[in-house]
Design a protein around this motif. Structure first.
Motif, PDB file in Angstrom:
ATOM      1  N   PRO A  41       0.829  -1.216   0.000  1.00 30.30           N
ATOM      2  CA  PRO A  41       0.000   0.000   0.000  1.00 30.30           C
ATOM      3  C   PRO A  41       0.861   1.263   0.000  1.00 30.30           C
ATOM      4  CG  PRO A  41      -0.504  -1.425   1.892  1.00 30.30           C
ATOM      5  CD  PRO A  41       0.716  -1.967   1.253  1.00 30.30           C
ATOM      6  N   ASP A  42       0.276   2.342  -0.492  1.00 32.21           N
ATOM      7  CA  ASP A  42       0.977   3.624  -0.476  1.00 32.21           C
ATOM      8  C   ASP A  42       0.815   4.246   0.910  1.00 32.21           C
ATOM      9  OD1 ASP A  42       1.872   6.232  -0.760  1.00 32.21           O
ATOM     10  OD2 ASP A  42       1.188   6.373  -2.847  1.00 32.21           O
ATOM     11  N   PRO A  43       1.935   4.467   1.620  1.00 28.05           N
ATOM     12  CA  PRO A  43       1.849   4.978   3.004  1.00 28.05           C
ATOM     13  C   PRO A  43       1.257   6.391   3.072  1.00 28.05           C
ATOM     14  CG  PRO A  43       4.138   4.888   2.267  1.00 28.05           C
ATOM     15  CD  PRO A  43       3.325   4.195   1.220  1.00 28.05           C
ATOM     16  N   PHE A  46      -2.299   5.971   4.618  1.00 25.75           N
ATOM     17  CA  PHE A  46      -2.634   5.299   5.878  1.00 25.75           C
ATOM     18  C   PHE A  46      -3.452   6.274   6.739  1.00 25.75           C
ATOM     19  CE2 PHE A  46       1.524   2.661   5.540  1.00 25.75           C
ATOM     20  CZ  PHE A  46       0.851   1.664   4.843  1.00 25.75           C
ATOM     21  N   TYR A  48      -3.553   7.844   9.552  1.00 33.31           N
ATOM     22  CA  TYR A  48      -2.731   8.162  10.724  1.00 33.31           C
ATOM     23  C   TYR A  48      -3.530   8.804  11.858  1.00 33.31           C
ATOM     24  CZ  TYR A  48       1.132   7.373   7.492  1.00 33.31           C
ATOM     25  OH  TYR A  48       1.991   6.813   6.604  1.00 33.31           O
ATOM     26  N   MET A  51      -5.756   6.440  13.692  1.00 34.33           N
ATOM     27  CA  MET A  51      -4.980   5.488  14.498  1.00 34.33           C
ATOM     28  C   MET A  51      -4.405   6.151  15.728  1.00 34.33           C
ATOM     29  SD  MET A  51      -3.243   2.570  12.547  1.00 34.33           S
ATOM     30  CE  MET A  51      -4.270   1.531  11.553  1.00 34.33           C
ATOM     31  N   ALA A  52      -3.823   7.307  15.555  1.00 31.78           N
ATOM     32  CA  ALA A  52      -3.248   8.021  16.710  1.00 31.78           C
ATOM     33  C   ALA A  52      -4.335   8.250  17.755  1.00 31.78           C
ATOM     34  CB  ALA A  52      -2.642   9.340  16.256  1.00 31.78           C
ATOM     35  N   TYR A  55      -5.137   4.921  19.638  1.00 30.38           N
ATOM     36  CA  TYR A  55      -4.146   4.576  20.681  1.00 30.38           C
ATOM     37  C   TYR A  55      -4.342   5.480  21.899  1.00 30.38           C
ATOM     38  CZ  TYR A  55      -1.508   1.258  17.828  1.00 30.38           C
ATOM     39  OH  TYR A  55      -1.144   0.156  17.094  1.00 30.38           O
ATOM     40  N   ALA A 257      -3.822  -0.825   7.243  1.00 28.26           N
ATOM     41  CA  ALA A 257      -2.353  -0.730   7.234  1.00 28.26           C
ATOM     42  C   ALA A 257      -1.761  -2.081   7.603  1.00 28.26           C
ATOM     43  CB  ALA A 257      -1.876   0.330   8.219  1.00 28.26           C
ATOM     44  N   PRO A 258      -0.623  -2.425   6.981  1.00 27.73           N
ATOM     45  CA  PRO A 258      -0.057  -3.763   7.203  1.00 27.73           C
ATOM     46  C   PRO A 258       0.647  -3.953   8.553  1.00 27.73           C
ATOM     47  CG  PRO A 258       0.996  -2.669   5.302  1.00 27.73           C
ATOM     48  CD  PRO A 258       0.105  -1.668   5.964  1.00 27.73           C
ATOM     49  N   ALA A 259       1.241  -2.885   9.101  1.00 36.21           N
ATOM     50  CA  ALA A 259       2.216  -3.122  10.174  1.00 36.21           C
ATOM     51  C   ALA A 259       1.605  -3.269  11.551  1.00 36.21           C
ATOM     52  CB  ALA A 259       3.301  -2.053  10.172  1.00 36.21           C
ATOM     53  N   LEU A 260       0.282  -3.241  11.652  1.00 34.07           N
ATOM     54  CA  LEU A 260      -0.293  -3.699  12.915  1.00 34.07           C
ATOM     55  C   LEU A 260      -0.311  -5.225  12.942  1.00 34.07           C
ATOM     56  CD1 LEU A 260      -1.042  -0.717  13.185  1.00 34.07           C
ATOM     57  CD2 LEU A 260      -3.181  -1.416  14.207  1.00 34.07           C
ATOM     58  N   ASN A 290      -2.987  -3.647  19.569  1.00 29.18           N
ATOM     59  CA  ASN A 290      -3.225  -3.424  18.140  1.00 29.18           C
ATOM     60  C   ASN A 290      -4.612  -3.894  17.712  1.00 29.18           C
ATOM     61  OD1 ASN A 290      -0.650  -2.428  18.084  1.00 29.18           O
ATOM     62  ND2 ASN A 290       0.177  -3.952  16.674  1.00 29.18           N
TER      63      ASN A 290
ATOM     64  N   PHE B  59       3.389   8.961  16.050  1.00 33.93           N
ATOM     65  CA  PHE B  59       2.349   9.472  15.146  1.00 33.93           C
ATOM     66  C   PHE B  59       2.526  10.964  14.854  1.00 33.93           C
ATOM     67  CE2 PHE B  59       0.044   5.519  16.076  1.00 33.93           C
ATOM     68  CZ  PHE B  59      -0.343   5.184  14.787  1.00 33.93           C
ATOM     69  N   LEU B  69       3.761   2.016  10.057  1.00 34.57           N
ATOM     70  CA  LEU B  69       2.562   1.303   9.591  1.00 34.57           C
ATOM     71  C   LEU B  69       2.785   0.500   8.312  1.00 34.57           C
ATOM     72  CD1 LEU B  69      -0.385   3.795  10.289  1.00 34.57           C
ATOM     73  CD2 LEU B  69       0.609   2.053  11.762  1.00 34.57           C
ATOM     74  N   HIS B 285       6.772 -10.055   9.626  1.00 31.67           N
ATOM     75  CA  HIS B 285       7.563  -9.341  10.633  1.00 31.67           C
ATOM     76  C   HIS B 285       6.670  -8.975  11.805  1.00 31.67           C
ATOM     77  CE1 HIS B 285       5.696  -5.479   9.494  1.00 31.67           C
ATOM     78  NE2 HIS B 285       5.820  -5.878   8.237  1.00 31.67           N
ATOM     79  N   SER B 287       4.922  -6.376  14.343  1.00 30.55           N
ATOM     80  CA  SER B 287       4.361  -5.037  14.190  1.00 30.55           C
ATOM     81  C   SER B 287       5.455  -3.971  14.306  1.00 30.55           C
ATOM     82  CB  SER B 287       3.298  -4.790  15.271  1.00 30.55           C
ATOM     83  OG  SER B 287       2.973  -3.415  15.324  1.00 30.55           O
TER      84      SER B 287
END
Lengths: 415, 415
Positions: A41-43, A46, A48, A51-52, A55, A257-260, A290, B59, B69, B285, B287
C-alpha cells in the motif's frame, strides 16, 4: 569440533531459501528508479489521525489499557471478531465470531494452514501462477505441488476436475484480482469449483487479501458466502457438525495498514479449534493493543477509507492500462484487473523476465518482478508482474514507456 | 459426503491439545478466589504513561509514522536490535544486531526453533519439569523427549552427560528461576553444561524470560555470555564461521508488557539466517509500530522500571515464602527462588496436585497449577506451582494459610 548446522536442521528447514522478490526490493530502493516491484500500500494514505486517536483513547481508559497490554486469549479480541462477523454479514457471508481467529496478517493463516494440513509429499493444488508468500508458507511442510492454470479466462476447470479426482489436501487460490495475476473468477467458475470441492470433499482455502480494492464491475460473491448459503440452516458454520468446505483468509493490511499485523481466518469449527491451539503454541496471541486499535478504527472508517483508497488506486490502474495500451509493442499481452494492485504481463516467448529486469534497471531505471517465482513449476519465464499501488499516474506512464522502449529494442535485435 | 477433518489434518496437528493451564485460567476468574495460577505480570505496574507518550511521539513524526505502519524487513526494527545488542553488552554478552531476530514474544522463538531443528522422532533434551509453552511448541514437530531432573540442587549433571552422549537435536532450559521450578543454575553447572555441549556439539537453547526479575543474590552469567567469551576473538557470534553453541531467547513481556508481543532470539549466523527466512514465510515481521514504541520505552525506562518491578515482586515472593514456612504442614517442601514469579512445591507422595486443586477451589477458594503438565513424562503428580506475581502480600498469606489447612486435613484423614 564445530557444529555443522546444516546437518542439525530438520529436513523442512532446507526448504527455506531467500525470496527473490524480497532480495530484489532491497536493491531497488533508489530515488531515480521507477519501481513497479513492491506490491504494497501507499503509506501516503494510511489513516494516521484515526490510528493516533485510537491509541490515545485506549491509553486514556484505565480498564482498556490494562487489558490492552496484558496476556490475552489466543482466539483474538472478541469485539474485533464480532465486528468482522457483522461486517461480513453485510457482504452476504453468514459466519460467527467463534469461527474467526485473529492472526498476524493473513500470511500467518497460510502458514498455520500449511502446518495443519500438509505432511511430506501430500498433494496440494495451487494456481499457476500463485501468491509467492503462500508458496513459501506451504513449502516448509514439504507438499507436492499440483498446479492449475489461472489466466484471463479464469481457472482451467477441466484441469481442476482432473486433479480433484486424484485427491488433495486442499486447493488454495485468490478469487479476486489476486497477486500476481490480477484475475477475477466468475460466479459460474466459483459455483463449479465449490461443486467439485463438495463432490471430492476437498477443503478450499480462499485468500481475500485484495477484496476491498475493487475499482469497477460488480462484486462477485466470495467462495465462503456461496458455501455458507448452501449449508443446511440446521448446521451453520459455527455448528461442530457443519459441512463447510471453505477456509477464508482475510486481512486489514490492504484496507487499513499492514504493520499492525492483523489478519484473520474463518473456518469450520473443527478446523478453527485446531488453529486456536496452534496460535497458542506458536506465539500466544496477536498484540491485544493493536487489535483494540484496529477495532476502534474499522468501526469508524472502513467504508469511507476504502472508498478513498479505491479512488487513488483506480486512477493508477487506469494509468497503467492506458500506458500499456499506448506503448507496449505487439506480442506483449496483459491482464485487465478489476481491482487489487497488479497487472500481469506475458512477453514474447523469447524474452526472459529476469534478464529483462536486469537490463531494465541498468538502462531504463524501471523495476518490476519477474514472473517465474510465482510458478511452483518455475514455468512462466516470459511473464512479469507490475504493481501500480505505489506509483503516481504520471510516473506510471513514464515507467511503462521506458520499459516498452527496451522491450521493442530487444525484440528488434532478436528478430 | 462430509469432510472428516481429523483424517485431513497432518499427523503433527494431532499433537495439538488444549493446555490444562489455559483452560483452568478460564474457570477461576472469579473475584472470591485467591489465585496463584496465572504466572503473568501485574497490570497495575505496566508503564502506561511512557507507552502512551511513545505512540503519540511516533504518530507526530510524518517520517516515523509512515515507517511504523508499512511492511518492513523480517529481521526486525534495526534500532531495536542495536539497542538489545548494546544493552546485553552491559551484561557481559558480546553479540551483534545481525545475530538478533525480533519475534512475537519468546514463545515464537521456541516454536521456530522446534520447526528448525526437530524432525519426527528426533531426541531433544528438556528439564523435568520444563516450561509448558516450550513443550507445546516443540510437540508439534513430534520429538522424542528426553528429560533431565531439575530441582533445588540444580540440574542432574550426570544424567545430562549420559543423554548428551547419546546425542540430541538440542537442550532447552531456563537457567534463571524458570517457570515452573524457580530454580537457578550455579555458575559451575553452567560451565560444565557448556563444556558438555561443546564436547558433543549439541546446541543449547537458553530461555531468559525472567532474567530481569532477580530479587537477591548476585546475577549468574548467562550461558550466552559464557559462550561468547569462550569464542575465539577471530570468530565472534556474527562471523559465519562462529562456533557458538548457545541460542538465546529473550523477551520484554515480563520487564515491560506482554501484549506488544515482542521478544527476540540470538543465534549464530547460520541459524539466525534460517530463522529470518522462517519469519518471512510465517508472518513477515513483528508489528513495526510496536517495535518502534518498545525501542522508545526501553531506552528511557528499562533500568528504573525493572527496579520498581523487582521491589513489588520481591515483597510478594517474601510473603509467599514466609507464609509457606508459617503454615505448611510437615512433608511439604518448596523451592526458594531468587527471582521470577514462581515457587514450586512438592507435596507428600499420597497427594495429587490435580485432585488437590479441585478440592481447594471448592472448599478454600484458592487456585494454583498442578505440576504434572510440566513433566513431559507426566510424572510429578504430587507437585504444584504457585505464582506470586499477581497477588498482593496480604492475600498471599491468606491463600497459603487456607491451602495449608486443606493439605493438613487431607493428610490427617489419610493417616
Amino acid at each position: 569440533m564445530t557444529i555443522d548446522w546444516n546437518d542439525t536442521f530438520a529436513k523442512r528447514a532446507l526448504k527455506l531459501t531467500a525470496s527473490e522478490i524480497r532480495e530484489l526490493l532491497k536493491l531497488i530502493n533508489q530515488p531515480d528508479i521507477i519501481s513497479f516491484a513492491g506490491g504494497i500500500p501507499d503509506p501516503a494514505f494510511f489513516p494516521y489521525d484515526n490510528m493516533a486517536a485510537a491509541y490515545a483513547k485506549i491509553f486514556a481508559d484505565p480498564k482498556k489499557r490494562a487489558e490492552a497490554l496484558q496476556y490475552s486469549i489466543s482466539e483474538g479480541y472478541t469485539p474485533l471478531r464480532q465486528w468482522i462477523a457483522e461486517h461480513l454479514a453485510t457482504l452476504g457471508i453468514a459466519t460467527h465470531a467463534d469461527n474467526i481467529l485473529i492472526l498476524n496478517g493473513s500470511q500467518q493463516a497460510l502458514e498455520f494452514l500449511g502446518k495443519l494440513f500438509i505432511g511430506p509429499g501430500d498433494r496440494i493444488i495451487v494456481t499457476n501462477p500463485a501468491y509467492l508468500g503462500a508458496l513459501q508458507a506451504f513449502s516448509l511442510y514439504e507438499p507436492e505441488y499440483v498446479t492449475v492454470t489461472l489466466d484471463e479466462t479464469g481457472l482451467d476447470m477441466k484441469a481442476l476436475a482432473r486433479e480433484f479426482e486424484k485427491g488433495a489436501k486442499f486447493l488454495y487460490l485468490t478469487p479476486d484480482f489476486g497477486n500476481p495475476s490480477g484475475v477475477t473468477l466468475s460466479l459460474e467458475q466459483r459455483k463449479a469449483l465449490l461443486d467439485l470441492a463438495y463432490r471430492h470433499n476437498i477443503p478450499v482455502i480462499e485468500d481475500t487479501a485484495y477484496e476491498k480494492l475493487r475499482y469497477d464491475g460488480a462484486a462477485v460473491p466470495s467462495l465462503l458466502s456461496l458455501d455458507t448459503s448452501r449449508l443446511n440452516e440446521s448446521a451453520p458454520l459455527s455448528d461442530p457438525t457443519s459441512n463447510g468446505h471453505v477456509i477464508y483468509c482475510g486481512t486489514f493490511s490492504k484496507s487499513i495498514a499492514p504493520a499492525l499485523r492483523i489478519g484473520w481466518v474463518i473456518a469450520p469449527t473443527p478446523v478453527v479449534q485446531k488453529l486456536v491451539l496452534m496460535k497458542q503454541a506458536s506465539d500466544l496471541h496477536v498484540s491485544t493493543l493493536n487489535q483494540m486499535v484496529m477495532h476502534e478504527v474499522v468501526q469508524e472508517i472502513i467504508d469511507s477509507h476504502t472508498a478513498k483508497l479505491r479512488d487513488v488506486y483506480r486512477a493508477r490502474r487506469d494509468a497503467m492500462l492506458a500506458a500499456l495500451e499506448k506503448y507496449m509493442p505487439a506480442g506483449v499481452t496483459w491482464t485487465k484487473p478489476e481491482g487489487g494492485m497488479f497487472v500481469w504481463a506475458t512477453l514474447p516467448p523469447h524474452l526472459d523476465g529476469a534478464a529483462l529486469l536486469a537490463a531494465s534497471i541498468e538502462k531504463e531505471r524501471v523495476a518490476f518482478v519477474p514472473g517465474a517465482a510465482f510458478f511452483p513449476d518455475r514455468s512462466g519465464r516470459n511473464t512479469i508482474r507490475f504493481a501500480f499501488s505505489l506509483v503516481p499516474p504520471e510516473k506510471i506512464e513514464e515507467g511503462v514507456k521506458r520499459l516498452a522502449r527496451l522491450i521493442g529494442e530487444i525484440s528488434a535485435a532478436a528478430a
